[in-house]
Design an enzyme around this catalytic site. Structure first.
Site, PDB file in Angstrom:
ATOM      1  N   GLU A  70       0.822  -1.221   0.000  1.00  0.00           N
ATOM      2  CA  GLU A  70       0.000   0.000   0.000  1.00  0.00           C
ATOM      3  C   GLU A  70       0.853   1.268   0.000  1.00  0.00           C
ATOM      4  O   GLU A  70       0.435   2.303  -0.521  1.00  0.00           O
ATOM      5  CB  GLU A  70      -0.948   0.017   1.199  1.00  0.00           C
ATOM      6  CG  GLU A  70      -2.082  -1.002   1.125  1.00  0.00           C
ATOM      7  CD  GLU A  70      -1.688  -2.364   1.691  1.00  0.00           C
ATOM      8  OE1 GLU A  70      -0.485  -2.575   2.003  1.00  0.00           O
ATOM      9  OE2 GLU A  70      -2.580  -3.226   1.808  1.00  0.00           O
ATOM     10  N   PHE A 132     -11.519  -6.845  14.285  1.00  0.00           N
ATOM     11  CA  PHE A 132     -10.419  -7.316  13.448  1.00  0.00           C
ATOM     12  C   PHE A 132     -10.073  -6.260  12.400  1.00  0.00           C
ATOM     13  O   PHE A 132     -10.941  -5.754  11.700  1.00  0.00           O
ATOM     14  CB  PHE A 132     -10.816  -8.628  12.757  1.00  0.00           C
ATOM     15  CG  PHE A 132      -9.753  -9.139  11.821  1.00  0.00           C
ATOM     16  CD1 PHE A 132      -8.505  -9.529  12.303  1.00  0.00           C
ATOM     17  CD2 PHE A 132      -9.984  -9.202  10.448  1.00  0.00           C
ATOM     18  CE1 PHE A 132      -7.516  -9.975  11.439  1.00  0.00           C
ATOM     19  CE2 PHE A 132      -9.000  -9.647   9.584  1.00  0.00           C
ATOM     20  CZ  PHE A 132      -7.765 -10.040  10.078  1.00  0.00           C
ATOM     21  N   LYS A 182     -17.613  -0.872   6.107  1.00  0.00           N
ATOM     22  CA  LYS A 182     -18.087  -1.907   5.190  1.00  0.00           C
ATOM     23  C   LYS A 182     -19.614  -1.966   5.105  1.00  0.00           C
ATOM     24  O   LYS A 182     -20.172  -2.265   4.044  1.00  0.00           O
ATOM     25  CB  LYS A 182     -17.532  -3.258   5.651  1.00  0.00           C
ATOM     26  CG  LYS A 182     -17.614  -4.336   4.590  1.00  0.00           C
ATOM     27  CD  LYS A 182     -16.852  -5.580   5.014  1.00  0.00           C
ATOM     28  CE  LYS A 182     -16.869  -6.621   3.898  1.00  0.00           C
ATOM     29  NZ  LYS A 182     -16.091  -7.814   4.284  1.00  0.00           N
ATOM     30  N   MET A 492      24.000   9.302   2.353  1.00  0.00           N
ATOM     31  CA  MET A 492      23.811  10.611   2.964  1.00  0.00           C
ATOM     32  C   MET A 492      24.123  10.555   4.455  1.00  0.00           C
ATOM     33  O   MET A 492      24.708  11.486   5.020  1.00  0.00           O
ATOM     34  CB  MET A 492      22.377  11.098   2.720  1.00  0.00           C
ATOM     35  CG  MET A 492      22.130  12.516   3.155  1.00  0.00           C
ATOM     36  SD  MET A 492      23.221  13.674   2.316  1.00  0.00           S
ATOM     37  CE  MET A 492      22.206  14.204   0.946  1.00  0.00           C
TER      38      MET A 492
HETATM   39  C1  LIG Z   1      12.112   6.022   5.241  1.00  0.00           C
HETATM   40  C2  LIG Z   1      13.363   6.709   5.625  1.00  0.00           C
HETATM   41  N1  LIG Z   1      14.187   6.163   6.548  1.00  0.00           N
HETATM   42  C3  LIG Z   1      15.329   6.786   6.892  1.00  0.00           C
HETATM   43  C4  LIG Z   1      15.681   7.975   6.329  1.00  0.00           C
HETATM   44  C5  LIG Z   1      16.973   8.681   6.753  1.00  0.00           C
HETATM   45  N2  LIG Z   1      17.884   8.814   5.615  1.00  0.00           N
HETATM   46  C6  LIG Z   1      17.956   9.942   4.882  1.00  0.00           C
HETATM   47  S1  LIG Z   1      18.982   9.830   3.585  1.00  0.00           S
HETATM   48  C7  LIG Z   1      19.408   8.255   4.003  1.00  0.00           C
HETATM   49  C8  LIG Z   1      20.356   7.498   3.172  1.00  0.00           C
HETATM   50  C9  LIG Z   1      19.709   6.969   1.954  1.00  0.00           C
HETATM   51  O1  LIG Z   1      20.538   5.967   1.412  1.00  0.00           O
HETATM   52  P1  LIG Z   1      20.407   5.544  -0.099  1.00  0.00           P
HETATM   53  O2  LIG Z   1      18.993   5.373  -0.481  1.00  0.00           O
HETATM   54  O3  LIG Z   1      21.300   4.392  -0.335  1.00  0.00           O
HETATM   55  O4  LIG Z   1      20.905   6.815  -0.862  1.00  0.00           O
HETATM   56  P2  LIG Z   1      22.347   7.517  -0.911  1.00  0.00           P
HETATM   57  O5  LIG Z   1      22.333   8.582   0.130  1.00  0.00           O
HETATM   58  O6  LIG Z   1      23.373   6.474  -0.650  1.00  0.00           O
HETATM   59  O7  LIG Z   1      22.403   8.067  -2.273  1.00  0.00           O
HETATM   60  C10 LIG Z   1      18.735   7.842   5.151  1.00  0.00           C
HETATM   61  C11 LIG Z   1      18.881   6.542   5.801  1.00  0.00           C
HETATM   62  C12 LIG Z   1      14.793   8.510   5.388  1.00  0.00           C
HETATM   63  N3  LIG Z   1      15.010   9.679   4.775  1.00  0.00           N
HETATM   64  N4  LIG Z   1      13.660   7.853   5.028  1.00  0.00           N
END
Ligand SMILES: Cc1ncc(C[n+]2csc(CCOP(=O)(O)OP(=O)(O)O)c2C)c(N)n1
Lengths: 582, 209
Positions: A70, A132, A182, A492
């Site tokens: 979803e 439920f 429902k 990041m």
């Molecule tokens: C759902 C979610 N969980 C955690 C984060 C925190 N967060 C921000 S950027 C990031 C890194 C993302 O890693 P990736 O998708 O591999 O991208 P990269 O930065 O390596 O390009 C994280 C964990 C977030 N933004 N969204």
């Protein structure tokens, strides 16, 4: 590279019906209301409490795209809404179906994207009994929707859906939820829903106060260092053409927010591109040193402003926004211009007699462009640079290509190194910053614009969060390309750890991720893996010319960082160009 | 490590020579201090439907507005209810609270009431009943009355503007307060002035579905 046997999608067992729905139940009224609102496509997942609605959908000309999760349904609907400008629709059952939508609804709310979520609910007689799959969907979604509705009457449920649709698309767009018990959807009724209409308490402004307009215009004429800040509201308000004409006629440099990407062509001389945390150096110089800021359709998010004290500190602010609650919320407006972006721009234009005498400023802006180029360093034989991948994609695809992203470094490279020239080509998660947005958004975008190229730049971490959507892309034979900028890390986070946590890589390294090309193949998509610069162009070409979904696993330089960077709460004018400047 | 981008480093860049306040106002050379907090009464006319109160209460807690009291009740027209809020905020905070409130779809209108508005709160104060005569004398002083008397306790009802209730409670402390309940402030605009306009097209038409 392997070529899997991809069969064309299984022919549906039934022909898609063409006749509009005849109302004989609450559920049919829901579907009839969607048809009446012009809805042609919905995204969702089946389940107990929503089954009556799905049963009514079976006879409707509306296309249903079955999603694998979803959350994906919500993001696909969100992207559909961004690309078309009309609300995207998602469906889910009660309980876990509804809670799985939450991230997507919150995302749409932060980014003011038009969306309607229809959720099943336990029968009204059981509400409150912990039945439920009962959750308090109205309670949970109240803080993350423009408004929400508990439908408790089968004779008006269609009207409520129509109102939710109209509200989602009007004024400042946003998500709405209709919770559908429902017993209400199962109940008999032959009442056809009325034409969709707005709630009588909702009256978005159109024209701004003419006195404020003329004061703002006169101040702009006197300005020596004017800048326009173009936000997502310019795109949502269909004001990109007006903005372009206004900026060019009056020769005012244009800075964009991230959601405003595409509202002004980035190949134009006046384009300063994105400001803020990872904005260009020249955009941040322009916004820091301007003496007049005409901000349009932006809520001054902290990722844009950095520290409030140092944000455009010398600028008189004229703020055009359709939401009164955004004006002077974060930055005090000297000229509050409450109204529709295109209308107010026209009002301003009528008051202006010429262009601001700001030649020296315009030259200064061009000098900043030369002083702070976005030129990254790379070696053709060295580790693969993500910026290069983004640029190559931009070169090899048409200018109306739609880009979607996950969240992280790859998202920033995708916005920085692609030249956006049209509105509704940049589809990303801004305010909520939702990892996993990219693939389902690409699905929604492609279904919204089947004739356009759709490229999803994803991170390895982001891709893993919603990769099950590949099954949907394969089933629907969607011609999308997923470019995973794979640094085997949540990059990041790793960048911030290096900058602010003494390089302690707590839980940020992902050496355990799968081979994404193989993963794609197991879903029946085409997979590629790339490690060298000289493979990039030919692989992109191969992926684009493949029918159906493709995944390219780009093994990029794991040490590459995103610059410029303004640390949280920092001074935009003091952006760092490398780690030692942080 | 990545090399980053080219360009003059932060220390070599010009300074804009200006600042904003933390709430986003440009600072004039003759420095404006952060605005003080003010106590105001906001009156909201809302649609009388389930969930409205939850939406209003949720909004105030989520946006961290300083809320002193919130009351809700029906009006003379059955489809409307009135919510009265007392908040203490800075000037921009008051504006923002009002705008956010107006943004809620079931909210019809919101008014910040003037100083001359009629505002009342009701309190029930239950004290030890050892000195019944003294208690009723104090109740008289605040135009209140005893509404329940037992062998051990006396409960007094006081109505008035909030400061008067505060003062009454303080005075009753000498008898030993067992329990207090307060309704929060209810208020209407003074004179013929409408408190919060309710004439919204379509809404007051009883035939409207
Ligand atoms: C759902 C979610 N969980 C955690 C984060 C925190 N967060 C921000 S950027 C990031 C890194 C993302 O890693 P990736 O998708 O591999 O991208 P990269 O930065 O390596 O390009 C994280 C964990 C977030 N933004 N969204």
């Amino acid at each position: 590279m392997t070529t899997p046997d991809v069969e064309s999608p299984p022919p549906s067992d039934e022909e898609q019906p063409t006749q509009p729905t005849t109302v004989d139940s609450g559920a049919a009224a829901v579907i009839a209301a969607l048809e009446q609102a012009g809805v042609t496509t919905v995204f969702g997942v089946q389940g107990g409490a929503i089954m009556p609605v799905y049963d009514a959908l079976y006879d409707s000309p509306i296309r249903h795209v079955t999603m694998a999760h979803e959350q994906g349904a919500a993001h696909a609907a969100d992207a559909y809404g961004i690309v078309t400008g009309e609300p995207g629709i998602c469906l889910a059952t009660s309980g876990p179906g509804a809670t799985n939508l939450i991230t997507g609804i919150a995302d749409a709310n932060m980014d003011s994207d038009p969306m309607v979520a229809l959720t099943g609910q336990v029968p009204t007689g059981m509400v409150g009994n912990d039945a439920f799959q009962e959750t308090d969907t109205i309670g949970i979604t109240s803080p993350i929707t423009k408004s929400n509705y508990f439908a408790d009457d089968e004779t008006t449920v269609g009207d409520v859906v129509g109102e939710a649709f109209e509200l989602a698309r009007s004024g400042r767009p946003g998500p709405t939820v209709v919770d559908l018990p429902k017993d209400i959807t199962n109940a008999e009724t032959d009442r056809h829903p009325r034409q969709p209409r707005l709630p009588d308490t909702y009256r978005p402004a159109s024209r701004a106060d003419s006195e404020v307009v003329s004061a703002a215009a006169h101040a702009l004429e006197r300005a020596e260092k004017p800048v326009i800040l173009s936000g997502g509201g310019v795109i949502k308000g269909e004001a990109s053409d007006e903005l372009r004409a206004f900026a060019i006629d009056h020769e005012i440099p244009v800075v964009t927010t991230m959601p405003g990407t595409g509202s002004f062509p980035e190949d134009h001389e006046l384009a300063m591109e994105m400001a803020g945390m990872h904005g260009t150096g020249y955009a941040n110089m322009a916004i820091t040193h301007c003496d007049y800021l005409l901000a349009i359709g932006t809520r001054f998010d902290d990722r844009l402003t950095g520290g409030i004290e140092t944000f455009a500190p010398a600028a008189e602010l004229a703020h055009i926004d359709i939401d009164p609650a955004e004006i002077s919320k974060n930055i005090t407006a000297d000229y509050p211009l409450l109204g529709d972006a295109a209308t107010v721009l026209e009002q301003l234009d009528n008051e202006l007699s010429g262009i601001p005498h700001a030649d020296e400023w315009r030259e200064q802006c061009q000098r900043w462009k030369a002083e702070y180029p976005m030129d990254y360093q790379w070696d053709p034989d060295g580790p693969l640079k993500p910026q290069y991948v983004v640029e190559q994609f931009d070169e090899l695809t048409p200018s109306d290509t739609i880009v979607t992203t996950g969240v992280g470094q790859h998202q920033m490279w995708a916005v920085q190194y692609w030249t956006y020239t049209q509105p509704r080509t940049w589809v990303s998660s801004h305010g909520l910053g939702t990892m996993g947005y990219g693939l389902p958004a690409a699905i929604g975008a492609k279904i919204a614009a089947p004739d356009r190229e759709v490229v999803c730049f994803d991170g390895d971490g982001s891709f893993l969060m919603t990769a099950q959507g590949l099954a949907v892309a394969v089933r629907e034979q969607l011609d999308i390309t997923i470019a995973v900028l794979n640094n085997a890390a949540v990059g990041m986070v790793r960048q911030w750890q290096d900058a602010f946590f003494e390089g302690r890589h707590s839980a940020s390294q992902y050496p355990w991720i799968p081979a994404f090309d193989k993963l794609a193949e197991s879903f029946g998509a085409q997979g590629f893996a790339v490690e060298r610069h000289d493979e990039v162009e030919s692989t992109i070409e191969a992926a684009i010319s493949t029918d159906g979904p493709t995944v390219i696993d780009f093994h990029i330089d794991p040490d590459e960082n995103v610059y410029p960077m303004v640390p949280s709460g920092g001074d935009n004018g003091k952006f760092a160009l490398s780690e030692d400047q942080l | 490590m990545s090399q980053g981008l080219q360009g003059p480093p932060p220390e070599d860049r010009p300074d804009p020579g200006a600042k904003r306040t933390p709430s986003g106002a440009r600072i004039d050379p003759d420095n404006q201090p952060e605005p003080p907090r003010r106590r105001v009464i906001l009156s909201a006319l809302v649609k009388h439907e389930p969930g409205v109160l939850a939406k209003v209460a949720g909004l105030f807690s989520r946006r961290q507005f300083n809320i002193e009291s919130l009351t809700v009740g029906p009006t003379a027209y059955e489809r409307h209810a009135r919510i009265t809020l007392v908040i203490e905020e800075t000037e921009p905070g008051i504006d923002q609270a009002q705008k956010q409130l107006e943004k809620l779809i079931p909210v019809i209108s919101v008014t910040e009431l003037d100083g001359d508005a009629v505002d009342r709160e009701l309190a029930l104060i239950k004290v030890d009943g050892d000195h019944p005569d003294a208690i009723s004398a104090v109740a008289d002083m605040y135009d209140g009355q005893a509404v329940d008397v037992s062998a051990e306790t006396v409960t007094v009802e006081i109505t008035g503007p909030e400061p008067r209730i505060d003062a009454a409670i303080e005075t009753f402390e000498r008898f030993g307060i067992r329990e207090v309940v307060r309704t929060g402030t209810a208020a209407l605009a003074a004179g013929p002035q409408e408190t919060a306009p309710g004439h919204v097209a379509g809404l007051t038409d009883p035939t409207d579905t």
